[in-house]
Design a protein around this motif. Sequence first.
Motif, short mmCIF file in Angstrom:
data_model
loop_
_atom_site.label_atom_id
_atom_site.label_comp_id
_atom_site.label_asym_id
_atom_site.label_seq_id
_atom_site.Cartn_x
_atom_site.Cartn_y
_atom_site.Cartn_z
N LEU A 264 0.86 -1.18 0.00
CA LEU A 264 0.00 0.00 0.00
C LEU A 264 0.90 1.23 0.00
O LEU A 264 1.95 1.22 0.66
CB LEU A 264 -0.87 0.03 1.27
CG LEU A 264 -1.88 -1.11 1.40
CD1 LEU A 264 -1.57 -1.93 2.62
CD2 LEU A 264 -3.29 -0.57 1.48
N LYS A 318 -6.89 -1.40 3.69
CA LYS A 318 -7.32 -0.42 2.68
C LYS A 318 -8.57 0.33 3.18
O LYS A 318 -8.63 1.55 3.15
CB LYS A 318 -7.63 -1.18 1.38
CG LYS A 318 -7.93 -0.32 0.22
CD LYS A 318 -7.94 -1.18 -1.05
CE LYS A 318 -8.58 -0.43 -2.18
NZ LYS A 318 -9.91 -0.85 -2.51
N GLU A 322 -8.86 4.33 3.98
CA GLU A 322 -9.82 5.16 3.22
C GLU A 322 -10.80 5.86 4.15
O GLU A 322 -11.11 7.04 3.98
CB GLU A 322 -10.56 4.27 2.21
CG GLU A 322 -9.74 4.06 0.95
CD GLU A 322 -10.31 2.99 0.02
OE1 GLU A 322 -9.79 2.87 -1.09
OE2 GLU A 322 -11.25 2.27 0.43
N VAL A 335 -2.68 0.68 -4.27
CA VAL A 335 -2.61 -0.68 -3.75
C VAL A 335 -2.10 -1.62 -4.83
O VAL A 335 -2.50 -1.51 -5.98
CB VAL A 335 -4.03 -1.15 -3.30
CG1 VAL A 335 -4.01 -2.62 -2.94
CG2 VAL A 335 -4.52 -0.32 -2.13
#
Length: 408
Positions: A264, A318, A322, A335
Amino acid sequence: MALIVQKFGGTSVGGPERVRHVAQIITDTYRQGNDVVVVLSAQGKTTDQLLALAKEYNPKASKRELDQLLSTGEQQSVALAAMCIQGMGFPVVSLNAWQVGFKTNTTYGDARISKIETERIRMELDQHKIVIFTGFQGINRRDDITTLGRGGSDASAVALAAALRADLCQIYTDVDGVYTADPNKVEGARKLDEITYDEMLELATLGAKVLHNCSVEMAKRYNVRLEVLSSFTGNPGTKVKEVVKKMENSHVSGVAKDKDIARLALVGLKNEPGVAFRIFSLLSNRKINVDIILQSIGRDDQKDISFTVSRSDLEQAKALLEERKDTLNYESLEVNDHVAKVSIVGAGMIGSPGVAAKMFEALYDAGININMISTSEIKVSVLVDEMDADRAVQTIHDKFFRDFNRRR
Ligand code: ADP
Ligand code: ASP
Ligand code: MG
């Protein structure tokens, strides 16, 4: 007379013929006057098949129910092996985690061993029985069945060996021992006669699944005499120990590959104190393990931070990042789950600056791009594109071990 723990993996007990062969190894050891405690994995691909079966019923089944199901593989395996040994006329008893008191914490699917009661096993050994124990499973304080993570039977065996103060723990598998790289994938891989606990722990953690990393950690902690050998060939295996005689040619003991990894990247972060702290405390609070971290040099009040997590944690990581986009204050999140980590391991690389350069040269010669690098005293890891990973392992292995192989 010695107390010996022998563990046999899935392929080693993958059908009646294989079990009969393994029973011969076990009873030979017993006939030589030793106490024998055997740890078995589920037969062949049983664990994979059970996982596939579970998916047909509920792809999102709870880890508790999965453990309840997966543990049946080992349960079958020990009963069948005990029947086979009975048939050969030897005293034998199969036992599961519940009967022994093999306790773990409550983390279903990836439990840690907390305590092993030894009374029942001792009692059976006192009656001169061969004990056959279910690998991979434990029970937790709620009396539920847990499992130790894929490949966890190695950990069951070493933990039992430590608890019983066994003289030796033998891990029988489908290759002759620990090799300089996966012998089923890398041409020219060669067997190591010996390897240190520390190097083996790194190799196992970095993807060499010949031993489960927890098993190596425990062997080191409790000073268990550990040996990896083949249940097929009868050749001498690899001894895993504290100190080993150094190999003649190399600072490097092995090359490993791990595809269970994703990267990431947080792009356009503020270049100010506390940024890394906010990101990584957020992840660690959710028990997401971060591996390689790379921070770019800040420019124009901005910097980027990229890092790797295991693929199973990717979605959660993730979503979390976010969700906190505003507080973390970054421009974009990138990603990539088509990456792999390739590593070299060797206690001999301390104080040998040329080793990392030699690895990078091998990759350069093969035209393979390095995305990230991480080093410690006894390893160098690089992140490469997944499609380059096998070639990277081969080319690095060639670089470090070709001279030796040529001389042979
Ligand atoms: P078991 O079922 O006996 O536990 P595993 O499949 O878990 O066996 O582990 C043995 C496999 O590990 C070998 O068949 C081999 O492909 C793989 N392996 C990966 N790295 C290495 C290595 N450095 N040395 C030996 N085997 C390795
Ligand atoms: N049967 C389990 C697995 O396939 C445990 C083991 O083999 O060590 O992962
Ligand atoms: Mg295994």
